[in-house]
Design a protein around this motif. Structure first.
Motif, PDB file in Angstrom:
ATOM      1  N   GLN B 294       9.273   0.704   1.930  1.00 36.71           N
ATOM      2  CA  GLN B 294       8.474   0.059   0.728  1.00 36.71           C
ATOM      3  C   GLN B 294       9.349  -0.434  -0.299  1.00 36.71           C
ATOM      4  O   GLN B 294       9.007  -1.554  -0.842  1.00 36.71           O
ATOM      5  CB  GLN B 294       7.289   1.192   0.312  1.00 36.71           C
ATOM      6  N   ARG B 297      10.723  -3.604   0.894  1.00 38.22           N
ATOM      7  CA  ARG B 297       9.934  -4.724   1.032  1.00 38.22           C
ATOM      8  C   ARG B 297       9.588  -5.349  -0.368  1.00 38.22           C
ATOM      9  O   ARG B 297       9.698  -6.601  -0.616  1.00 38.22           O
ATOM     10  CB  ARG B 297       8.497  -3.974   1.737  1.00 38.22           C
ATOM     11  N   ARG B 345       4.261  -4.025 -10.907  1.00 38.02           N
ATOM     12  CA  ARG B 345       2.928  -3.271 -10.726  1.00 38.02           C
ATOM     13  C   ARG B 345       3.296  -2.119  -9.508  1.00 38.02           C
ATOM     14  O   ARG B 345       2.849  -1.249  -9.571  1.00 38.02           O
ATOM     15  CB  ARG B 345       1.989  -4.288 -10.030  1.00 38.02           C
ATOM     16  N   GLN B 346       4.146  -2.808  -8.629  1.00 38.68           N
ATOM     17  CA  GLN B 346       4.501  -1.531  -7.417  1.00 38.68           C
ATOM     18  C   GLN B 346       5.226  -0.635  -7.855  1.00 38.68           C
ATOM     19  O   GLN B 346       5.205   0.574  -7.315  1.00 38.68           O
ATOM     20  CB  GLN B 346       5.020  -2.474  -6.148  1.00 38.68           C
ATOM     21  N   GLU B 349       3.269   2.183  -9.632  1.00 39.19           N
ATOM     22  CA  GLU B 349       2.597   2.860  -8.630  1.00 39.19           C
ATOM     23  C   GLU B 349       3.611   3.790  -8.162  1.00 39.19           C
ATOM     24  O   GLU B 349       3.244   5.129  -7.923  1.00 39.19           O
ATOM     25  CB  GLU B 349       2.162   1.946  -7.445  1.00 39.19           C
ATOM     26  N   LEU B 350       4.856   3.388  -7.723  1.00 43.51           N
ATOM     27  CA  LEU B 350       5.644   4.308  -7.207  1.00 43.51           C
ATOM     28  C   LEU B 350       6.145   5.361  -8.192  1.00 43.51           C
ATOM     29  O   LEU B 350       6.139   6.657  -7.886  1.00 43.51           O
ATOM     30  CB  LEU B 350       6.916   3.524  -6.865  1.00 43.51           C
TER      31      LEU B 350
END
Ligand code: SF4
Ligand code: SF4
Lengths: 159, 553
Positions: B294, B297, B345-346, B349-350
């Motif tokens: 992830q 990515r 943003r991601q 989240e992580l």
């Protein structure tokens, strides 16, 4: 623990499938990509500027006779920095977008040569390309480069 | 305090032991001292003034002065000063007192200087060779001017590095030279009693490329940045930047402000992709490959962005002495912001998911303890230092490029464990995003490259440093006559941080060792100044000392 695993799951699921089909579908680089440096022999005046700046010593200038200067480029050494294209006074070198350069034809396949017809300067005896490109020669031109293909005294691995 | 005042205080303390004193601006101090006072001056700087030892360097100046120049570099981070401490030794007796007994961080670099220049550090506690190949001749010192850069001595058989003996009753677990999670060749001998690690020895430098030698013998000023960039396989821009800054400072070249902002933006982009890469690898080392997939990515759009800006996803090739070669055009600014917002943003989240994940926390929390004092003594830098409570960050302490005009926070955690180092990087990634946003907003118009009309004068010297993702990258340049440096010294952050790994391993379970090593974000390419080599997979097995010696494996 559970919520954290759920969060991780969402992180994985949201983007969906992202893998490209490359090499089955082409994926061209964007922008001013620095790929294979192409040399237009018609434009080249043999000034040697590119050989002088090349950090990888990929370019060798040889004077094979009074009237012919050969520009040999060992592209397996090339690091695609684009300095040669930057300094070329005639814009003879362009950085293309080509990056798929692997070959099964051996190292020879990565050697590009071009010959430029030069005239000899009456005063200094060095080559220049007619009619009057001398004033465009910014760099001293010659690199006393020992880059030889093979040979006993070559400091490099035979190419 | 500025450099001159610091120099005066040293002068006051040591009187005529200080032969020469000069300051290059307010932040660089250059001292030449007599050889007999080296240990006491080094001790004074390190212990009394709290200066951090950076690196040591040897220069063969027999042609110019009939002497070898031995240089120790210190940094006074609070006062924002780099100290260059020169001492000269004659060629008839190439020996210098070792400062390692009082300044332990000098351990490796003194050995390196002996290997490369042949000046022996007398009284060094570990006189083994460090960087040269095991079969390199004893009497050839590659950095001496009369040794050609392409010398190839014949290979020898039956030579090996003398390895440290394990403590009584301990077994040896070799990790490396090829090991699946370490990606690059290096060899840790981990001494274990049962599951517990009781000591370690290290052998690296398997693939020394001799880059410093090339820089002072075969390349010219503007060719070096491209080779410097290839010192590291991940964060190369920091090296070319640091080198260019050193030359610019030595020659008094001013980079136009827009050029400085562009350097800053590229450096921060590099930090983001490097920290993302590290987090992925850390997940992989722990056995949590979802994170690897992830995070990588998430990283990919950033790599494409860099490719659009610079022409290549990793080796940007943007730096030259005097500025940068490519502008970051206004048309691309929105795309940069969009990619950053996505990552932010991601990342958030992580960040929210990690602390609740007990498997992950179990491997990170309380493992790989590097106490603050040990980190300080071993000269740790970057996230490794900041995770052990040392508030050092080159961007703030020794500002370069446009950092003096931007908001940079030092992220310090005092957990001293793998988790603390992870958190430092997680925070810094978000900080970098904000720094880039600010830089894009405030970037002035104008030139990106300084016009250099005159030749760079010989005999000038200066330090250039950059806060790389892994810590302080340090370059020192002494300018030379033939359009190239006379000496170019490189210290990558892993060089400093690796020396902190053996104490980190002490007392941990064997299963924690890979993440302990991984937690400093080791970059052996930088350390060895060698090529990044893909490794074939290997396996860890426990061998007895006898098996090891008799090579029954
Ligand atoms: S792109 Fe760089 S390395 Fe390649 S030939 Fe041109 S100057 Fe040399
Ligand atoms: S710099 Fe341009 S004109 Fe000069 S030799 Fe190279 S290709 Fe030819």
């Amino acid at each position: 623990m559970i919520t954290s695993k759920l969060r991780e799951a969402i992180l994985c699921l949201r983007p969906g499938r992202v893998t490209l089909k490359y090499p089955f579908e082409p994926h061209d680089p964007e922008g001013d990509f620095r790929g294979y440096p192409e040399l237009d022999a018609d434009k080249c005046i043999g000034c040697g500027g590119c050989a002088t700046v090349c950090p990888a010593r990929a370019i060798m200038i040889q004077d094979i006779d009074q009237n012919t200067r050969r520009i040999v480029r060992f592209l397996e050494r090339c690091i695609y920095c684009g300095r040669c294209a930057d300094v070329c006074p005639e814009d003879a070198i362009t950085m293309t977008k080509r990056f798929e350069l692997s070959t099964d034809q051996g190292r020879e396949d990565m050697v590009a040569e071009c010959e430029v017809f030069m005239a000899t300067c009456q005063r200094c005896g060095q080559c220049y390309k007619p009619p009057s490109a001398l004033d465009k020669i910014m760099e001293p031109g010659f690199r006393d480069d020992k880059l030889k293909r093979g040979g006993d005294d070559s400091p490099y691995e035979p190419i | 305090m500025n450099a001159q005042q610091l120099g005066d205080s040293v002068k006051q303390q040591f009187g005529d032991k200080v032969v020469e004193l000069s300051a290059l601006g307010p932040n660089q101090l250059c001292l030449t001292i007599t050889p007999d006072s080296l240990v006491s001056v080094a001790e004074y700087l390190n212990k009394d003034l709290g200066c951090r030892f950076v690196i040591n360097s040897g220069t063969d100046r027999r042609r110019q002065r009939g002497k070898f120049l031995i240089t120790h570099f210190f940094a006074h981070d609070e006062e924002k000063i780099y100290i260059t401490l020169h001492t000269e030794v004659g060629e008839d007796q190439p020996e210098v007192d070792s400062i390692t007994p009082s300044v332990p961080a000098a351990n490796w670099s003194e050995r390196e200087t002996r290997d490369m220049v042949g000046v022996v550090p007398v009284g060094h506690p570990d006189p083994r060779r460090l960087v040269v190949a095991d079969d390199w001749p004893e009497d050839v010192f590659p950095l001496r001017w009369d040794v050609p850069h392409d010398l190839k001595p014949p290979p020898a058989e039956g030579v090996a590095m003398p390895l440290l003996d394990p403590p009584e009753g301990a077994s040896v677990v070799p990790i490396g030279p090829y090991f699946p999670v370490l990606e690059e060749p290096e060899y840790f001998r981990v001494f274990v009693e049962g599951e517990e690690v009781v000591g370690a020895d290290y052998r690296g430098f398997y693939n020394h490329r001799g880059i410093e030698k090339l820089g002072s013998s075969a390349l010219t000023y503007n060719q070096v940045p491209f080779i410097a960039e290839r010192i590291c396989g991940i964060c190369g821009f920091v090296h070319s930047c640091s080198y260019c800054q050193a030359v610019e400072r030595a020659a008094g070249i001013e980079v136009p402000p827009r050029g400085e902002y562009i350097r800053t933006i590229m450096l921060e982009l590099e930090r983001i992709h490097s920290h993302l890469l590290w987090l992925g690898i850390a997940g992989h080392i722990i056995g949590f490959d979802t994170i690897l997939m992830q995070v990588w990515r998430m990283r990919e759009p950033l790599m494409w962005l860099c490719e659009r800006i610079s022409g290549n996803r990793k080796t940007y090739g943007m730096n030259l002495v005097g500025g940068v070669r490519r502008d970051i055009e206004p048309e691309i600014h929105d795309d940069v912001r969009r990619v950053l917002t996505d990552i932010e943003r991601q990342w958030q989240e992580l960040y929210n998911a990690i602390p609740g994940d007990t498997t992950l926390m179990a491997r990170l929390q309380g493992t790989g303890i590097l106490p603050t004092e040990v980190a300080r003594a071993r000269g740790a830098v970057g996230p490794t230092a900041r995770g052990s409570g040392l508030p050092i960050d080159v961007r703030v302490d020794h500002p370069y490029a446009a950092y003096d005009r931007l908001d940079v926070k030092k992220r310090v955690y005092d957990g001293c464990d793998n988790l603390a180092r992870t958190l430092v990087r997680l925070d810094e990634t978000l900080d970098s995003i904000n720094i880039i946003r600010q830089a894009l907003r405030e970037m002035p118009e104008g030139e990106i490259m300084a016009q250099i009309d005159e030749e760079i004068p010989a005999g000038q010297q200066a330090v250039g440093s950059v806060e790389a993702p892994r810590g302080e990258v340090f370059h020192w340049v002494l300018t030379g006559p033939e359009n190239r440096p006379e000496r170019w010294r490189v210290r990558a952050p892993t060089y400093a941080n690796l020396q902190s790994v053996p104490p980190m391993l002490q007392g941990d379970a064997l299963a924690d060792v890979p993440i302990d090593i991984g937690s400093i974000d080791p970059c052996f390419a930088c350390t060895d100044r060698m090529e990044v080599v893909d490794v074939s997979s290997g396996q860890v097995r426990v061998y007895t000392q006898d098996e090891l010696l008799n090579k029954k494996y």
